[in-house]
Design a protein around this motif. Structure first.
Motif, PDB file in Angstrom:
ATOM      1  N   THR A  44       0.849  -1.186   0.000  1.00  0.00           N
ATOM      2  CA  THR A  44       0.000   0.000   0.000  1.00  0.00           C
ATOM      3  C   THR A  44       0.886   1.237   0.000  1.00  0.00           C
ATOM      4  N   GLN A  45       0.333   2.344  -0.509  1.00  0.00           N
ATOM      5  CA  GLN A  45       1.102   3.593  -0.525  1.00  0.00           C
ATOM      6  C   GLN A  45       1.457   4.046   0.885  1.00  0.00           C
ATOM      7  N   PRO A  46       0.534   3.964   1.879  1.00  0.00           N
ATOM      8  CA  PRO A  46       0.906   4.345   3.247  1.00  0.00           C
ATOM      9  C   PRO A  46       2.038   3.495   3.807  1.00  0.00           C
ATOM     10  N   ALA A  47       2.081   2.200   3.433  1.00  0.00           N
ATOM     11  CA  ALA A  47       3.145   1.329   3.938  1.00  0.00           C
ATOM     12  C   ALA A  47       4.503   1.751   3.383  1.00  0.00           C
ATOM     13  N   VAL A  48       4.532   2.114   2.100  1.00  0.00           N
ATOM     14  CA  VAL A  48       5.788   2.579   1.502  1.00  0.00           C
ATOM     15  C   VAL A  48       6.206   3.908   2.130  1.00  0.00           C
ATOM     16  N   SER A  49       5.251   4.815   2.294  1.00  0.00           N
ATOM     17  CA  SER A  49       5.548   6.110   2.909  1.00  0.00           C
ATOM     18  C   SER A  49       6.092   5.928   4.319  1.00  0.00           C
ATOM     19  N   LYS A  50       5.504   5.025   5.079  1.00  0.00           N
ATOM     20  CA  LYS A  50       5.961   4.778   6.456  1.00  0.00           C
ATOM     21  C   LYS A  50       7.376   4.207   6.466  1.00  0.00           C
ATOM     22  N   SER A  51       7.661   3.307   5.518  1.00  0.00           N
ATOM     23  CA  SER A  51       9.006   2.725   5.449  1.00  0.00           C
ATOM     24  C   SER A  51      10.049   3.804   5.187  1.00  0.00           C
ATOM     25  N   ILE A  52       9.754   4.717   4.263  1.00  0.00           N
ATOM     26  CA  ILE A  52      10.689   5.811   3.966  1.00  0.00           C
ATOM     27  C   ILE A  52      10.796   6.757   5.158  1.00  0.00           C
ATOM     28  N   HIS A  53       9.657   7.059   5.796  1.00  0.00           N
ATOM     29  CA  HIS A  53       9.669   7.952   6.956  1.00  0.00           C
ATOM     30  C   HIS A  53      10.499   7.344   8.093  1.00  0.00           C
ATOM     31  N   ASP A  54      10.313   6.049   8.363  1.00  0.00           N
ATOM     32  CA  ASP A  54      11.097   5.381   9.411  1.00  0.00           C
ATOM     33  C   ASP A  54      12.582   5.407   9.083  1.00  0.00           C
ATOM     34  N   LEU A  55      12.901   5.206   7.812  1.00  0.00           N
ATOM     35  CA  LEU A  55      14.299   5.218   7.394  1.00  0.00           C
ATOM     36  C   LEU A  55      14.914   6.599   7.604  1.00  0.00           C
ATOM     37  N   GLU A  56      14.180   7.638   7.286  1.00  0.00           N
ATOM     38  CA  GLU A  56      14.681   9.000   7.481  1.00  0.00           C
ATOM     39  C   GLU A  56      14.899   9.294   8.962  1.00  0.00           C
ATOM     40  N   GLN A  57      14.018   8.795   9.809  1.00  0.00           N
ATOM     41  CA  GLN A  57      14.192   8.993  11.254  1.00  0.00           C
ATOM     42  C   GLN A  57      15.422   8.247  11.762  1.00  0.00           C
ATOM     43  N   GLN A  58      15.619   7.033  11.286  1.00  0.00           N
ATOM     44  CA  GLN A  58      16.768   6.239  11.731  1.00  0.00           C
ATOM     45  C   GLN A  58      18.087   6.859  11.278  1.00  0.00           C
ATOM     46  N   LEU A  59      18.071   7.476  10.107  1.00  0.00           N
ATOM     47  CA  LEU A  59      19.286   8.100   9.577  1.00  0.00           C
ATOM     48  C   LEU A  59      19.425   9.553  10.024  1.00  0.00           C
ATOM     49  N   ASP A  60      18.325  10.113  10.535  1.00  0.00           N
ATOM     50  CA  ASP A  60      18.294  11.513  10.973  1.00  0.00           C
ATOM     51  C   ASP A  60      18.615  12.446   9.805  1.00  0.00           C
ATOM     52  N   GLY A  61      17.919  12.234   8.687  1.00  0.00           N
ATOM     53  CA  GLY A  61      18.136  13.074   7.513  1.00  0.00           C
ATOM     54  C   GLY A  61      17.024  12.883   6.514  1.00  0.00           C
ATOM     55  N   LEU A  62      16.750  13.904   5.713  1.00  0.00           N
ATOM     56  CA  LEU A  62      15.693  13.857   4.706  1.00  0.00           C
ATOM     57  C   LEU A  62      16.240  13.207   3.439  1.00  0.00           C
ATOM     58  N   LEU A  63      15.573  12.150   2.962  1.00  0.00           N
ATOM     59  CA  LEU A  63      16.036  11.416   1.787  1.00  0.00           C
ATOM     60  C   LEU A  63      15.420  11.940   0.495  1.00  0.00           C
ATOM     61  N   PHE A  64      14.174  12.385   0.554  1.00  0.00           N
ATOM     62  CA  PHE A  64      13.463  12.825  -0.642  1.00  0.00           C
ATOM     63  C   PHE A  64      12.808  14.184  -0.415  1.00  0.00           C
ATOM     64  N   VAL A  65      12.679  14.909  -1.514  1.00  0.00           N
ATOM     65  CA  VAL A  65      11.823  16.092  -1.538  1.00  0.00           C
ATOM     66  C   VAL A  65      10.549  15.678  -2.256  1.00  0.00           C
ATOM     67  N   ARG A  66       9.398  15.823  -1.590  1.00  0.00           N
ATOM     68  CA  ARG A  66       8.122  15.422  -2.174  1.00  0.00           C
ATOM     69  C   ARG A  66       7.551  16.556  -3.010  1.00  0.00           C
ATOM     70  N   GLY A  67       6.970  16.195  -4.148  1.00  0.00           N
ATOM     71  CA  GLY A  67       6.324  17.173  -5.010  1.00  0.00           C
ATOM     72  C   GLY A  67       5.103  16.591  -5.670  1.00  0.00           C
ATOM     73  N   LYS A  68       4.443  17.395  -6.493  1.00  0.00           N
ATOM     74  CA  LYS A  68       3.220  16.943  -7.149  1.00  0.00           C
ATOM     75  C   LYS A  68       3.491  15.826  -8.146  1.00  0.00           C
ATOM     76  N   ARG A  69       4.683  15.826  -8.742  1.00  0.00           N
ATOM     77  CA  ARG A  69       4.996  14.827  -9.768  1.00  0.00           C
ATOM     78  C   ARG A  69       5.786  13.640  -9.226  1.00  0.00           C
ATOM     79  N   GLY A  70       5.989  13.577  -7.945  1.00  0.00           N
ATOM     80  CA  GLY A  70       6.722  12.450  -7.379  1.00  0.00           C
ATOM     81  C   GLY A  70       7.738  12.914  -6.363  1.00  0.00           C
ATOM     82  N   VAL A  71       8.845  12.192  -6.275  1.00  0.00           N
ATOM     83  CA  VAL A  71       9.874  12.505  -5.291  1.00  0.00           C
ATOM     84  C   VAL A  71      11.231  12.638  -5.986  1.00  0.00           C
ATOM     85  N   VAL A  72      12.096  13.460  -5.400  1.00  0.00           N
ATOM     86  CA  VAL A  72      13.449  13.674  -5.916  1.00  0.00           C
ATOM     87  C   VAL A  72      14.417  13.517  -4.752  1.00  0.00           C
TER      88      VAL A  72
END
Length: 332
Positions: A44-72
């Protein structure tokens, strides 16, 4: 003032990071979208979002910039991606070694190639490998050496097959990456001049370069390893480069052009011979084209190839010996 301890360590990362998170991260990078990645992963999309969010918390850094056309990827995300590719590549190597140990006849070989140099050597080597071990999966990725060699150094490819660079430093600017690659030459490649089978020139038994100079030509691009030999060919006869030309190293494009027009093309001899046998082109009887580069394969020096890759390299060497006299091996 007491110095702070580093935020991350090998042990702390091993405790926090989970392998499924890395796979999710890699898929989001590949797809450029959390929604698209969720579809590919059957999550599910929420599951993928949560996985990325957890990863960013564990690394203490932002991995992606979210936008209307996706992520960078952020700069921090790009740094993490480089290491993720290496970690996942090592997992693939582990899977290969375990499978090879347990079955002895399976595995996966990822080959990078520059298509102009692989019309004969690569297909015949793959065919020979498949006859010996039909359960080995072969993936072929096409690109220029400037892309393939760094991918090989990162572990994304097992071997690169094609024209070897005369100067590795021109392809790999990083001394560390350059030291991790070994180039093995199998034979020398020369150029020849071809035309379509229906071209009147195909019936000529004798021909001079001057007779062809004013025609429309297809020549290798100026950044190709063959281009200096092309210039030397014309200069030796006191001629400049043709005025009417197309610069291309795309075999399919060049075949299409010569078969549907009166153009003449410079083409690697091994490829031209294969296409001539298939009735696609005619090789003109023109002398004076000397070898322009070695053709062979490149592997990493810092790790042993998997059993499946070793079998593929054996096939490459056998086919290379049949095509031409083998040459030296050189480490870069």
């Amino acid at each position: 003032m007491k110095q702070q301890s580093p935020k991350h360590s090998r042990l702390s990362l091993a405790r926090r990071l989970r392998l499924p998170q890395l796979a999710v991260f890699e898929k989001v990078v590949e797809m450029g979208s959390i929604l698209a990645a969720s579809r590919e992963l059957a999550m599910t999309q929420p599951a993928v979002s949560k996985s990325i969010h957890d990863l960013e918390q564990q690394l203490d850094g932002l991995l992606f910039v979210r936008g209307k056309r996706g992520v960078v990827l952020t700069e921090f995300g790009s740094l993490f991606e480089r290491h993720t590719k290496s970690m996942l590549a090592e997992l693939r190597y582990l899977a290969e070694d375990l499978n090879d140990w347990q079955s002895g006849a399976s595995g996966h070989v990822i080959v990078g190639t520059l298509i102009t140099a692989s019309a004969t050597l690569l297909p015949e080597a793959i065919t020979r490998l498949r006859q010996a071990v039909p359960d080995v999966v072969v993936t072929v990725r096409v690109g220029p050496n400037s892309t393939l060699f760094p991918a090989l150094a990162r572990g994304e490819l097992d071997v690169v097959v094609g024209v070897l660079p005369g100067d590795a430093s021109a392809v790999l600017g990083d001394d560390i990456e350059r030291a991790r690659l070994t180039h093995v030459a199998l034979y020398e490649e020369a150029l020849c001049i071809v035309v379509g089978r229906q071209n009147a020139l195909a019936r000529r038994r004798k021909i001079r370069l001057a007779d062809l100079h004013e025609l429309e030509w297809i020549v290798p691009t100026q950044d190709s390893v063959a281009y200096p030999s092309v210039k030397a060919l014309f200069e030796k006869d006191g001629l400049g480069m043709p005025r009417r030309l197309v610069e291309s190293v795309s075999i399919l494009t060049n075949l299409g052009l010569v078969s549907s027009s009166s153009m003449v093309a410079l083409m690697p001899l091994s490829a031209a011979q294969r296409f001539a046998q298939a009735g696609l082109v005619a090789i003109l009887p023109l002398q004076g084209l000397s070898p322009f580069s070695d053709v062979g394969y490149t592997v990493r020096s810092d790790r042993s190839p998997s059993a499946a890759t070793q079998r593929f390299l054996t096939s490459l060497r056998e086919v290379g010996q049949e095509l031409h006299r083998p040459h030296r091996a050189a480490a870069s």
